[in-house]
Design an enzyme around this catalytic site. Structure first.
Site, PDB file in Angstrom:
ATOM      1  N   GLU A 215      45.757  -1.391  55.723  1.00 29.11           N
ATOM      2  CA  GLU A 215      45.077  -1.641  53.617  1.00 29.11           C
ATOM      3  C   GLU A 215      45.192  -2.598  53.194  1.00 29.11           C
ATOM      4  OE1 GLU A 215      42.884   0.591  53.259  1.00 29.11           O
ATOM      5  OE2 GLU A 215      42.892   1.937  55.273  1.00 29.11           O
ATOM      6  N   CYS A 249      43.523  -3.668  44.342  1.00 24.17           N
ATOM      7  CA  CYS A 249      42.899  -4.508  45.347  1.00 24.17           C
ATOM      8  C   CYS A 249      41.588  -4.102  45.611  1.00 24.17           C
ATOM      9  CB  CYS A 249      43.491  -3.852  46.704  1.00 24.17           C
ATOM     10  SG  CYS A 249      43.293  -1.982  47.080  1.00 24.17           S
TER      11      CYS A 249
END
Length: 456
Positions: A215, A249
């Site tokens: 991720e 993010c």
């Protein structure tokens, strides 16, 4: 991430693998009991975690609970509700010449998993994949980020409260500990962090033929056309961009706005940010550390400041900042902080071409009343997800798989996708012992033309 693994870490892995080998983690009842203990430990640890998140990142309690603890609670609730169905064998059809056999797919634990957490959401992004791993029946080594040390210690206490040490172990320490762990022969490695470190993790895992879920980050573009309401759009963008001081993010990295709406949107953004965080922006939390502060402060000179723009090094604080006429370089790197370039555009095709030429991000955002335009943006771009007329919310939907593409990551989790990330899909075929059709055995007497008609 090369280097010798300290014996202590190898011994932990051996103990977890031995416990896994007993089969104690396979039954549904054992997994459900472990998830319930994690849920109860999370509830008991809330004050400890909230204090730690404030100490590490300056997070207000409400924001910390909503963006960290609530999402883990939600993930636990979904796993407990759906676990039986996720574990159930899935029947698949067979051809007539395979009868009377039956075929099914069974999800089995990948084995011992390593979870490496980041600093920006240090509780959520450690504990959510842990829920998936426990639901899948894995044993786990959990390594929180050393850049959020108070939260790492709080997580370690939570894990001790919830789990047998031969089921889940929390290991704290700096980069040298992460490097030592990644060279060990784990069965699966789950990493959340930067693309550069993600490559190193993947390389280390490949040497052990371990599967990985990565991720990573991404330069998430946001497109606003002239049909979007400036006030509503500004609120949604400002919330998603400046949550956690932009250290997310999934945050919009920069905004492309149709030229005719540039003034209205930037004015609405300024008004919104003043209401959200005060005229000096002090209502927003600080930057995590001096290195990140310096990196972000240098970006303030890369455009014309429309809002914010100050930098308080002693407090590690940069207020929410809007930049116009920004250096195009800011559209090619992940800002990961409270700075938002806003760029006017005339031709959407040129914007879509620039997005398509860049590495695929975690998310593409589009704000419009025109569904055809939203579909056009979706079709012309590649990303882990698309969010229309909102920001970040796609990551809070439990049944939506979350993850990136290419440079922004590989693999998915959340809900069923998380269970699958930590599971191997094992193929099972069962043929009755007393039935043995002779047609497949040599010498085969049927002509090829007949076999093609019957079996093709």
């Amino acid at each position: 991430m090369d280097g010798p693994a300290p014996p202590a870490h190898g011994a932990i892995l051996d103990a977890l693998r031995a416990h896994l080998g007993t089969g104690a983690l396979r039954p549904e009842a054992a997994r459900r009991a472990a998830l319930i203990r994690l849920r109860d430990a999370l509830e008991a640890s809330e004050p400890d975690l909230l204090a730690a998140l404030h100490a590490d990142l300056g997070k207000p309690a409400v924001e910390a609970w909503a963006s960290e603890i609530m999402l883990v609670r939600q993930e636990l609730a979904v796993a407990l509700r759906k676990l039986r169905g996720w574990m159930a064998p899935r029947r698949v059809g067979v051809r007539w010449f395979q009868l009377p056999g039956r075929a099914s797919v069974v999800a089995e634990p990948r084995g011992v998993a390593l979870i490496l957490g980041p600093w920006n959401y240090p509780a959520q992004l450690c504990l959510m994949p842990l829920v998936s791993a426990v639901a899948a029946g894995c044993a786990v080594v959990l390594k929180p980020s050393e850049l959020a040390p108070a939260t790492a210690d709080a997580i370690a206490r939570l894990i001790e409260r919830a789990f047998d040490p031969d089921h889940v172990r929390c290991v704290t320490g700096g980069p040298e500990v992460a490097r030592a762990l990644t060279v060990l022969p784990f069965d699966h490695v789950f990493f959340t962090g930067s693309t550069g470190i993600g490559r190193q993790v993947a390389e280390a895992a490949a040497k052990n033929l371990a599967t990985v879920t990565l991720e990573l980050g991404g330069v998430n573009p946001c497109i606003v056309d002239a049909s979007a309401d400036p006030a509503v759009t500004a609120r949604r963008i400002a919330w998603g961009k400046f949550l956690n001081a932009g250290q997310t993010c999934l945050a919009p990295n920069h905004v492309w706005v149709e030229e005719s709406s540039f003034d209205a949107l930037t004015a609405a953004l300024r008004d919104t940010l003043t209401r959200f965080y005060g005229p000096d922006g002090r209502g927003m939390q600080r930057i995590v550390n001096a290195r990140q502060f310096t990196r972000l402060r240098d970006m303030l000179d890369a455009g014309r400041v429309l809002h914010g723009g100050m930098a308080d090094e002693a407090a590690l604080h940069i207020p929410p900042t809007i930049l116009a006429d920004a250096d195009p370089a800011l559209r090619r790197e992940e800002i990961f902080g409270p700075i938002l370039p806003v760029i006017p555009y005339r031709e959407l095709d040129a914007v879509l071409a620039e997005i398509a030429a860049a590495p695929p991000p975690l998310a593409v955002y589009v704000h419009t009343r025109d569904r055809a335009l939203a579909d056009r943006v979706t079709a012309a771009t590649r990303s882990g997800g698309v969010c229309v007329n909102d920001t970040l919310v796609q990551a809070t939907v439990p049944e939506l798989p979350f993850g990136g593409v290419g440079a922004s990551g590989q693999g998915r989790y959340h809900g069923r996708a998380g269970f699958d990330a930590f599971s191997d899909q094992r193929a099972i075929f069962r043929q009755p012992a007393g039935v043995d059709p002779p047609m497949r055995y040599p010498p085969i007497k049927a002509p090829l033309s007949l076999l093609k008609r019957l079996m093709g």
